[in-house]
Design a protein around this motif. Structure first.
Motif, PDB file in Angstrom:
ATOM      1  N   VAL A  74       0.834  -1.202   0.000  1.00 31.93           N
ATOM      2  CA  VAL A  74       0.000   0.000   0.000  1.00 31.93           C
ATOM      3  C   VAL A  74       0.864   1.245   0.000  1.00 31.93           C
ATOM      4  O   VAL A  74       0.643   2.190  -0.790  1.00 31.93           O
ATOM      5  CB  VAL A  74      -0.955  -0.005   1.212  1.00 31.93           C
ATOM      6  CG1 VAL A  74      -1.643   1.352   1.357  1.00 31.93           C
ATOM      7  CG2 VAL A  74      -1.992  -1.100   1.071  1.00 31.93           C
ATOM      8  N   LEU A  75       1.871   1.281   0.874  1.00 32.06           N
ATOM      9  CA  LEU A  75       2.742   2.453   0.955  1.00 32.06           C
ATOM     10  C   LEU A  75       3.551   2.637  -0.325  1.00 32.06           C
ATOM     11  O   LEU A  75       3.720   3.773  -0.807  1.00 32.06           O
ATOM     12  CB  LEU A  75       3.675   2.323   2.160  1.00 32.06           C
ATOM     13  CG  LEU A  75       4.531   3.540   2.501  1.00 32.06           C
ATOM     14  CD1 LEU A  75       3.658   4.787   2.650  1.00 32.06           C
ATOM     15  CD2 LEU A  75       5.340   3.292   3.761  1.00 32.06           C
ATOM     16  N   ALA A  76       4.033   1.524  -0.910  1.00 31.57           N
ATOM     17  CA  ALA A  76       4.771   1.623  -2.172  1.00 31.57           C
ATOM     18  C   ALA A  76       3.868   2.119  -3.290  1.00 31.57           C
ATOM     19  O   ALA A  76       4.282   2.927  -4.132  1.00 31.57           O
ATOM     20  CB  ALA A  76       5.365   0.260  -2.533  1.00 31.57           C
ATOM     21  N   THR A  77       2.619   1.671  -3.298  1.00 29.72           N
ATOM     22  CA  THR A  77       1.671   2.127  -4.319  1.00 29.72           C
ATOM     23  C   THR A  77       1.418   3.620  -4.200  1.00 29.72           C
ATOM     24  O   THR A  77       1.393   4.352  -5.207  1.00 29.72           O
ATOM     25  CB  THR A  77       0.343   1.361  -4.185  1.00 29.72           C
ATOM     26  OG1 THR A  77       0.592  -0.040  -4.337  1.00 29.72           O
ATOM     27  CG2 THR A  77      -0.646   1.803  -5.248  1.00 29.72           C
ATOM     28  N   LEU A  78       1.220   4.096  -2.980  1.00 25.14           N
ATOM     29  CA  LEU A  78       1.020   5.534  -2.763  1.00 25.14           C
ATOM     30  C   LEU A  78       2.220   6.343  -3.251  1.00 25.14           C
ATOM     31  O   LEU A  78       2.070   7.378  -3.917  1.00 25.14           O
ATOM     32  CB  LEU A  78       0.778   5.811  -1.278  1.00 25.14           C
ATOM     33  CG  LEU A  78      -0.623   5.517  -0.734  1.00 25.14           C
ATOM     34  CD1 LEU A  78      -0.609   5.585   0.783  1.00 25.14           C
ATOM     35  CD2 LEU A  78      -1.638   6.494  -1.313  1.00 25.14           C
ATOM     36  N   THR A  79       3.414   5.873  -2.927  1.00 23.44           N
ATOM     37  CA  THR A  79       4.628   6.606  -3.314  1.00 23.44           C
ATOM     38  C   THR A  79       4.816   6.606  -4.821  1.00 23.44           C
ATOM     39  O   THR A  79       5.178   7.628  -5.419  1.00 23.44           O
ATOM     40  CB  THR A  79       5.852   5.978  -2.625  1.00 23.44           C
ATOM     41  OG1 THR A  79       5.610   5.846  -1.225  1.00 23.44           O
ATOM     42  CG2 THR A  79       7.090   6.848  -2.827  1.00 23.44           C
ATOM     43  N   VAL A  80       4.569   5.452  -5.455  1.00 21.90           N
ATOM     44  CA  VAL A  80       4.690   5.382  -6.917  1.00 21.90           C
ATOM     45  C   VAL A  80       3.697   6.314  -7.578  1.00 21.90           C
ATOM     46  O   VAL A  80       4.021   7.038  -8.525  1.00 21.90           O
ATOM     47  CB  VAL A  80       4.483   3.935  -7.400  1.00 21.90           C
ATOM     48  CG1 VAL A  80       4.358   3.888  -8.925  1.00 21.90           C
ATOM     49  CG2 VAL A  80       5.632   3.046  -6.952  1.00 21.90           C
ATOM     50  N   ARG A  81       2.457   6.327  -7.085  1.00 18.08           N
ATOM     51  CA  ARG A  81       1.430   7.161  -7.694  1.00 18.08           C
ATOM     52  C   ARG A  81       1.754   8.642  -7.548  1.00 18.08           C
ATOM     53  O   ARG A  81       1.481   9.446  -8.449  1.00 18.08           O
ATOM     54  CB  ARG A  81       0.067   6.851  -7.073  1.00 18.08           C
ATOM     55  CG  ARG A  81      -1.084   7.609  -7.694  1.00 18.08           C
ATOM     56  CD  ARG A  81      -1.136   7.397  -9.212  1.00 18.08           C
ATOM     57  NE  ARG A  81      -1.564   6.059  -9.569  1.00 18.08           N
ATOM     58  CZ  ARG A  81      -1.273   5.481 -10.721  1.00 18.08           C
ATOM     59  NH1 ARG A  81      -0.537   6.116 -11.625  1.00 18.08           N
ATOM     60  NH2 ARG A  81      -1.707   4.264 -10.998  1.00 18.08           N
ATOM     61  N   GLN A  82       2.379   9.029  -6.438  1.00 16.72           N
ATOM     62  CA  GLN A  82       2.793  10.416  -6.266  1.00 16.72           C
ATOM     63  C   GLN A  82       3.897  10.793  -7.245  1.00 16.72           C
ATOM     64  O   GLN A  82       3.917  11.899  -7.781  1.00 16.72           O
ATOM     65  CB  GLN A  82       3.259  10.657  -4.834  1.00 16.72           C
ATOM     66  CG  GLN A  82       2.138  10.636  -3.803  1.00 16.72           C
ATOM     67  CD  GLN A  82       2.654  10.829  -2.397  1.00 16.72           C
ATOM     68  OE1 GLN A  82       3.853  10.794  -2.146  1.00 16.72           O
ATOM     69  NE2 GLN A  82       1.736  11.029  -1.456  1.00 16.72           N
TER      70      GLN A  82
END
Length: 364
Positions: free
Chosen positions: A219-227
């Motif tokens: 979840v955290l990696a997905t948020l960071t990638v999307r940013q």
């Protein structure tokens, strides 16, 4: 990225293949320097024990002290040779010829050769990394190189993806070794950190596949990638079905629930072994049947999905997926893409054999 040595090497069947021992260039330099000092010490002791066979022109007695032996050894091994101390006895000259001279050659080879090797390897590595970063873009980033990550890479490569366009992000040393053995570039670090993902070029990647073993990390990696990249297509793996909606809210375009998928396959296999075998066949690349997506051909426009040579199971229209029996896609239109089941021997992304030269029915 991988260099020329990344190509698979043919090994004799049944032979022993030990892993390559990778060492730091600076560790190798230190080891060879210690060996050079050992040669220096042995030569000093050799000259000191044979000091009566030498003559020092700067000393009234002509005899050598321990300091003189060290001085003579250093100027001799470095080929300076001032000539103030010289072997005069026949056995001392013979010892210089057959022992000291080879030591001098070995000493110089260790110092000069190792220094050049370290500098050349470091410069070559810096150049390769700089060239890789310059040409990197529109690539695929794999976060996590465990079983799921390796399977994802294998599927991508088998479907035409260039290995040099795949970057692995993983903090473990074993993943680094495995990915390098597979000819892939690796960024070692935690994929939940912005600086690690930036080094992997996430901001210019087309696709990001997130496959760590922890849903919270995914979840955290997905948020960071999307940013970092609002337009990248993100596929994330979820261990538990209840976490899939959270990953989609975090920015994942597609979420695959591993435990749920495995559980369903186990259930199908228990209810119908034949159906389980077919599903396993569809999930296994290169054998039997394959699920593939391909563009619509010009001569297929206006036809029903059931009338095509391929076994169409879904139609992608305007970024939405419709089942083949949905009335919305009863007639195929320009811009549609087909999800089909076909023999594994055919290229998954290509039209049927015999129609390769036909135009795609793209919009506009």
């Amino acid at each position: 990225m991988s260099d020329e040595s990344a190509q698979p090497v043919a090994r004799p069947r049944g032979g022993v293949a030990l892993p390559e021992r990778l060492r730091s260039p600076w560790w190798e330099l230190t080891r060879r320097l210690l060996l050079a000092f050992a040669i220096l010490a042995v030569t000093v002791l050799l000259v000191w024990f044979d000091r009566n066979g030498y003559h020092d022109s700067n000393d009234a007695s002509g005899k050598l002290s321990l300091v003189d032996a060290f001085y003579y050894t250093t100027v001799t091994l470095s080929t300076t040779g001032y000539g103030d101390i010289a072997p005069v006895a026949a056995h001392s000259r013979l010892l210089n010829a057959i022992v000291v001279t080879p030591m001098r050659i070995a000493f110089l080879a260790l110092l000069i050769g190792t220094t050049l090797e370290v500098l050349a390897s470091r410069s070559r590595e810096i150049f390769r990394i700089s060239r890789w970063r310059k040409h990197m873009g529109h690539h695929v980033v794999i976060v996590g190189y465990g079983t799921k990550g390796r399977s994802a890479v294998e599927t991508l490569v088998n479907n035409g993806q260039d290995r040099e366009r795949i970057v692995v992000v993983d903090p473990s040393a074993s993943a680094l070794q495995d990915a390098h053995a597979d000819g892939l570039a690796v960024i070692t670090g935690d994929a939940t950190r912005r600086d690690v993902l930036q080094r992997a070029g996430v901001d210019s990647a087309d696709q990001v596949i997130i496959t760590t073993d922890r849903d919270d990390s995914n979840v955290l990696a997905t948020l960071t990638v999307r940013q970092l990249n609002p337009s990248a297509y993100i596929v994330a793996a979820a261990r538990e079905q209840e976490n899939a909606p959270l990953m989609k809210q975090s920015g994942a375009n597609s979420v695959i629930t591993s435990s749920d998928a495995v559980g369903r396959l186990l259930g199908l296999s228990s209810l119908s072994p034949t159906l389980g075998a077919v599903m396993e066949d569809l999930l296994t690349y290169g054998e039997g049947l394959e699920v593939a997506e391909r563009p619509l051909l010009v001569n297929e426009v206006g036809k029903q999905p059931q009338r095509l040579p391929d076994q169409v199971i879904a139609v992608v229209r305007d970024e939405k997926v419709f089942r083949y029996f949905d009335p919305v896609v009863s007639q195929l239109a320009r811009g549609d893409r087909l999800v089909v089941v076909r023999p594994a021997k055919e290229l998954p992304w290509a039209p049927r054999p015999g129609t390769h030269d036909e135009d795609f029915a793209e919009e506009g």
